[in-house]
Design an enzyme around this catalytic site. Structure first.
Site, PDB file in Angstrom:
ATOM      1  N   ASN A 155      14.582  86.070  -3.327  1.00 45.56           N
ATOM      2  CA  ASN A 155      13.646  85.091  -2.785  1.00 45.56           C
ATOM      3  C   ASN A 155      14.421  83.984  -2.084  1.00 45.56           C
ATOM      4  OD1 ASN A 155      11.050  86.096  -3.644  1.00 45.56           O
ATOM      5  ND2 ASN A 155      11.708  85.644  -5.737  1.00 45.56           N
TER       6      ASN A 155
ATOM      7  N   ASP B 116      29.890 120.884  25.776  1.00 43.35           N
ATOM      8  CA  ASP B 116      30.624 122.147  25.743  1.00 43.35           C
ATOM      9  C   ASP B 116      29.731 123.248  25.173  1.00 43.35           C
ATOM     10  OD1 ASP B 116      32.607 124.166  25.443  1.00 43.35           O
ATOM     11  OD2 ASP B 116      34.137 122.609  25.264  1.00 43.35           O
TER      12      ASP B 116
ATOM     13  N   PHE C 213       5.283  84.157   0.769  1.00 48.39           N
ATOM     14  CA  PHE C 213       4.322  83.145   0.339  1.00 48.39           C
ATOM     15  C   PHE C 213       4.671  82.555  -1.033  1.00 48.39           C
ATOM     16  CE2 PHE C 213       2.011  87.176  -0.916  1.00 48.39           C
ATOM     17  CZ  PHE C 213       2.149  87.026  -2.292  1.00 48.39           C
TER      18      PHE C 213
ATOM     19  N   ARG D 236      31.544 126.912  34.401  1.00 42.75           N
ATOM     20  CA  ARG D 236      30.599 126.782  33.288  1.00 42.75           C
ATOM     21  C   ARG D 236      30.569 128.043  32.422  1.00 42.75           C
ATOM     22  NH1 ARG D 236      24.948 123.659  34.072  1.00 42.75           N
ATOM     23  NH2 ARG D 236      25.785 121.533  34.279  1.00 42.75           N
TER      24      ARG D 236
ATOM     25  N   HIS E 134      28.752  85.785  -0.365  1.00 42.97           N
ATOM     26  CA  HIS E 134      28.042  86.873  -1.029  1.00 42.97           C
ATOM     27  C   HIS E 134      26.765  87.260  -0.288  1.00 42.97           C
ATOM     28  CE1 HIS E 134      30.171  85.938  -5.118  1.00 42.97           C
ATOM     29  NE2 HIS E 134      31.009  86.202  -4.120  1.00 42.97           N
TER      30      HIS E 134
ATOM     31  N   LYS F 267      33.007 131.947  11.578  1.00 42.05           N
ATOM     32  CA  LYS F 267      32.175 132.886  10.838  1.00 42.05           C
ATOM     33  C   LYS F 267      32.994 134.066  10.343  1.00 42.05           C
ATOM     34  CE  LYS F 267      28.261 136.040  11.329  1.00 42.05           C
ATOM     35  NZ  LYS F 267      27.066 136.447  12.125  1.00 42.05           N
TER      36      LYS F 267
ATOM     37  N   ASP G  24       3.547  75.432  -7.782  1.00 47.68           N
ATOM     38  CA  ASP G  24       4.642  74.712  -8.430  1.00 47.68           C
ATOM     39  C   ASP G  24       5.851  74.508  -7.518  1.00 47.68           C
ATOM     40  OD1 ASP G  24       5.276  77.398  -8.419  1.00 47.68           O
ATOM     41  OD2 ASP G  24       5.558  77.576 -10.594  1.00 47.68           O
TER      42      ASP G  24
ATOM     43  N   GLY H  33      42.403 125.549  33.012  1.00 47.05           N
ATOM     44  CA  GLY H  33      43.475 124.580  32.854  1.00 47.05           C
ATOM     45  C   GLY H  33      44.465 124.965  31.779  1.00 47.05           C
TER      46      GLY H  33
END
Length: 513
Positions: free
Chosen positions: A417, A122, A462, A61, A276, A134, A467, A33
């Protein structure tokens, strides 16, 4: 006569580049092409097969994979190499212009088959770029049409390109082939993971090929640079379309991500307000307008300057419900035209983000740490097979159970937490991102005020001591859902029994750091 080999999929700037090279005495070699496009433009081209004495094979190819090509590129700038080329009837190639098949664009399209993807991998182009890069001491490597002008200007001014430019272009080519190979690897391994591994498996090698999608004014603070990256260069931040408002900031994107993740966990009309990175109000109702009022009441003070995400189309009633509250961003799957107009007129700086897809919890959760990365599967809720177990003398009433289920879903998105107080369908108080769980309970209770009475409390992990439960009981909380598993579970359960509370253990923790 210097020789340039041109083999490009993207033909942007091709004719201008080739014509100017020819004007300056270069020979152009091309095939397929690329050759046709240049010939149609009236540019003299040497067909590639004239160099190789071989036709294209396997439906194109195999074209450039030949010693005449790669020896011409890899020959070093020394007489022994040039003499060897001459013995075989070859000649040096001084420039390689190549870009690759559109693999990333192909696999991003819906309905693409594995065979379609493989055809866009490719081989020859990658080999050409790597060979030229390279040998950048002698060869110019061009993989981006944006660089054509720089190279032409250098050749026009001096007749050659200097080593520094060739090295820069070589590095760019290696980055290009790296990103290309990374995209192929990511595509193929993602497919394998889905088919061959359980949902908790993590890849042994993780390939990330990222492109800058959007530069940001700055990062978390004005003295930090920032940008949004994505796997595809044509992606948009969070997959969103910006319908209005000023430019998104780094912090906006973090908060929208948290809000969208949260709202995507709910099926019915839901409004989430985030500040936030933590949801401060979550509510579900028959309409967004109704849900918004409940979400806002969860923490009306913190909601100022927050981020809102909804899972239904924003309509005029929702816009009206917003009142005068200052909001940074509204994220939704859609907006009615009149809602966009109303928001644009009344909130010119408010960003409107249309995000068509729910949050994808199948993605990997990746965070940077010093000299490395932490990778995990996302927390998509309780694992399959999770069983809730009543551990107190009194089981929850149906109303309490519904409130516990809602609180449990919401608390999974709050920073640890994390404590959430809720009724069935909406939160009444949230405490999160705190160093100890008792302070998280205290803040959630304070936010809820009188609305804490009769509510259910969810804890992402947990209770190490009784308290927190005792404080919630004094505020009027009647039910608690938590993972359980603490050394002092018996004391915590006893505190709940003492207050006539219902408590459920889920056996599943949902930390969110």
């Amino acid at each position: 006569m210097p020789r340039a080999l041109i083999s490009v999929y993207d033909k942007t700037g091709l004719v201008d580049l080739a014509s100017q090279l020819v004007e300056r005495g270069w020979e152009i070699v091309a095939s397929g092409g690329t050759e046709k496009a240049l010939v149609d433009a009236g540019i003299e081209v040497t067909p590639l097969q004239q160099l190789t004495n071989m036709p294209e094979m396997l439906e194109g190819r195999v074209k450039t994979l030949h010693p005449a090509v790669h020896a011409g590129i890899l020959a070093r700038d020394r007489q022994a190499d040039f003499d060897e080329l001459t013995r075989y009837g070859f000649a040096p190639i001084s420039m390689v212009v190549c870009n690759l098949y559109p693999f990333q664009e192909t696999v991003a399209q819906p309905g693409v088959t594995l065979q379609d993807a493989l055809e866009q991998i490719d081989i020859g182009g990658v080999a050409l770029l790597r060979a030229a890069a390279k040998n950048f001491f002698r060869v110019v490597t061009l993989c981006d049409p944006a660089d054509y002008g720089r190279v032409l200007a250098s050749i026009k001014a001096t007749g050659y390109t200097d080593l520094a430019l060739r090295r820069e272009l070589a590095a760019k080519a290696f980055a290009h082939t790296r990103d290309y190979d990374t995209a192929v690897h990511a595509y193929l391994t993602a497919d394998l993971q889905l088919k061959q591994f359980d949902h908790n498996a993590l890849p042994q090698q993780l390939s990330l090929s990222l492109h800058v999608v959007s530069d940001l004014r700055y990062g978390e603070n004005p003295h930090q640079s920032g940008a949004f990256y994505a796997r595809m260069a044509n992606e948009t931040p969070l997959g969103a379309t910006v319908l209005g408002g000023k430019q998104l900031s780094y912090n906006n994107l973090l908060d929208v991500d948290a809000a969208w993740r949260t709202v995507s966990a709910f099926a019915d009309p839901t409004v989430v307000i985030v500040k936030h990175l933590t949801p401060i109000g979550v509510a579900t109702a028959d309409s967004l307008a109704a849900a918004y009022q409940y979400a806002l009441e969860s923490d009306p003070i913190s909601a100022f300057g927050g981020i809102i995400a909804v899972n239904r189309v924003v309509d005029d009633a929702f816009v009206q419900a917003l009142g005068t509250l200052f909001i940074e961003v509204i994220a939704a799957p859609g907006f009615t035209p009149t809602a966009v107009t109303a928001l644009g007129e009344g909130r010119k700086n408010c960003r409107l983000l249309q995000i068509p897809q729910p949050y994808d919890t199948n993605m990997l959760d990746i965070r940077t740490v010093h000299r490395g990365y932490l990778v995990q599967r996302m927390d998509a809720g309780d694992p399959e097979g999770t069983v809730w177990r009543t551990v107190t003398k009194r089981p929850p009433t149906p109303e309490e159970l519904a409130a516990m289920q809602y609180a449990w879903k919401a608390v999974q998105h709050v920073k640890s937490n994390a404590i959430v107080l809720a009724r069935a369908g909406y939160t009444v108080g949230v405490g999160g991102g705190l160093p100890n769980r008792l302070d998280a309970v205290r803040i959630a209770v304070e936010r809820a005020g009188e609305r804490a009475r009769g509510s259910a409390m969810a804890s992402d992990a947990f209770f190490p001591f009784p308290d927190g439960v005792e404080l919630a009981a004094r505020a009027g909380v009647t039910a608690v859902v938590q993972p359980g598993g603490a050394i002092r579970d018996a004391q915590v359960i006893a505190a709940a029994d003492q207050a006539n509370m219902a408590m459920i253990f889920t056996g599943t923790r949902h930390f969110r750091h």
